[in-house]
Write an enzyme that holds these catalytic residues in place. Structure first.
Site, PDB file in Angstrom:
ATOM      1  N   SER A  52       0.828  -1.203   0.000  1.00 26.71           N
ATOM      2  CA  SER A  52       0.000   0.000   0.000  1.00 26.71           C
ATOM      3  C   SER A  52       0.870   1.263   0.000  1.00 26.71           C
ATOM      4  CB  SER A  52      -0.949  -0.031   1.204  1.00 26.71           C
ATOM      5  OG  SER A  52      -1.883   1.019   1.151  1.00 26.71           O
ATOM      6  N   HIS A  80      -7.300  -5.160  -0.625  1.00 24.67           N
ATOM      7  CA  HIS A  80      -6.088  -4.348  -0.642  1.00 24.67           C
ATOM      8  C   HIS A  80      -4.901  -5.056   0.012  1.00 24.67           C
ATOM      9  CE1 HIS A  80      -4.262  -0.404  -1.176  1.00 24.67           C
ATOM     10  NE2 HIS A  80      -3.906  -0.351   0.095  1.00 24.67           N
ATOM     11  N   ASP A 124     -10.277  -3.632  -5.774  1.00 22.80           N
ATOM     12  CA  ASP A 124      -9.683  -3.017  -4.586  1.00 22.80           C
ATOM     13  C   ASP A 124     -10.355  -1.674  -4.335  1.00 22.80           C
ATOM     14  OD1 ASP A 124      -8.101  -1.865  -2.621  1.00 22.80           O
ATOM     15  OD2 ASP A 124      -6.203  -2.302  -3.612  1.00 22.80           O
TER      16      ASP A 124
END
Length: 274
Positions: A98, A249, A221
């Site tokens: 991320s 995610h 996502d």
């Protein structure tokens, strides 16, 4: 003066293996290094794995936490730089989940001779909707309300956000683990990290990249859509985008074998070209 002992304690650094080539693994917002345990068994066993927690997250030392330093992603990148320098890490392949994809890119600019490849799992350089040319996924006022919820109902915030992140709405072990991780993170450092994550825009540094980059994106996502991955591939020199069929995610937790297949191929090609 920073010493290996200080850094290991400060960032809860754990090293697995003793290979000459290094894989450094950086968790995302609200997470910690234990969430890599699904992926670790799938990675090549001839690498040295370096795991850590950012200051303010996981089991890192809160005594070292600075609200001003960690109000921007550059502060988290400095943790990576410190670990690389003090432990004298070379030939590092950096895996960031991320926001740590962006943090890793920032760190690579500081120590380009130590980090030679980046692997970004569900990355985003900006989570905000800017204009028609870039839709990061969220309106600023919606994210502001989410941050305000952290002050009003921290547990409720965690229980709302975790299923959104994992893409799994029912009570699932991965969702439960992420909820617990959110809840056990210090609220002050969590809010600061959330602001640095969700309100920053680092799209301008993408064209400056000089290293091979693997972008791994989920095809479903809620935090980083396919268009974000496509934007990153278009604007990041030396990058390739691979789409993994899956929700959420946290592909390293929900689809570790698929993630590992792409990583191993990428590393083989990267090192073969050197």
């Amino acid at each position: 003066m920073l010493t290996p002992e200080h850094i290991i304690d400060r960032n809860n650094v754990n090293i697995i293996g003793s290979g000459d080539k290094v894989i450094m693994m950086a968790h995302g917002f609200g997470c910690n290094q234990t969430m890599w345990r699904f992926l670790i068994p799938e990675l090549p066993d001839d690498y040295k794995l370096v795991l850590f927690d950012y200051v303010g997250s996981g089991a890192a030392s809160m005594a070292e936490y600075s609200t001003s330093k960690y109000s921007s992603l550059e502060g988290y990148a400095q943790d990576i730089v410190d670990i690389c320098k003090v432990l004298d890490l070379q030939n590092v392949s950096f895996i960031g989940h991320s926001v740590s994809g962006t943090i890793g890119l920032l760190a690579t600019r500081a120590v380009p001779d130590r980090i030679n490849a980046l692997i970004m799992i569900c990355p985003s350089p900006c989570f905000l909707n800017i204009d028609q040319s870039y839709q990061g996924g969220f309106e600023k006022h919606d994210l502001s309300e989410l941050i305000e919820l952290m002050d009003k109902n921290y547990i409720g915030w965690a229980e709302y956000l975790a299923p959104l992140v994992t893409g799994i709405t029912e009570r699932h072990p991965v969702t439960n683990e992420l909820t617990e991780s959110f809840c056990t993170t210090n609220p002050i450092s969590a809010k600061n990290f959330a602001k640095a994550t969700f309100f920053s825009d680092h799209r301008t540094i993408l064209p400056e990249n000089t290293h091979p980059v693997l972008l791994l994106q989920s095809d479903n996502d809620a935090l980083a859509s396919l268009s974000v991955g496509q934007y990153m591939e278009k604007h990041t020199p030396g990058s390739e985008l691979q789409i993994i069929k899956g929700k959420g995610h946290c592909l390293h937790m929900t689809h570790p074998q698929d993630v590992a297949l792409h990583i191993k191929r990428f590393l083989e090609v990267t090192y073969a070209s050197e």
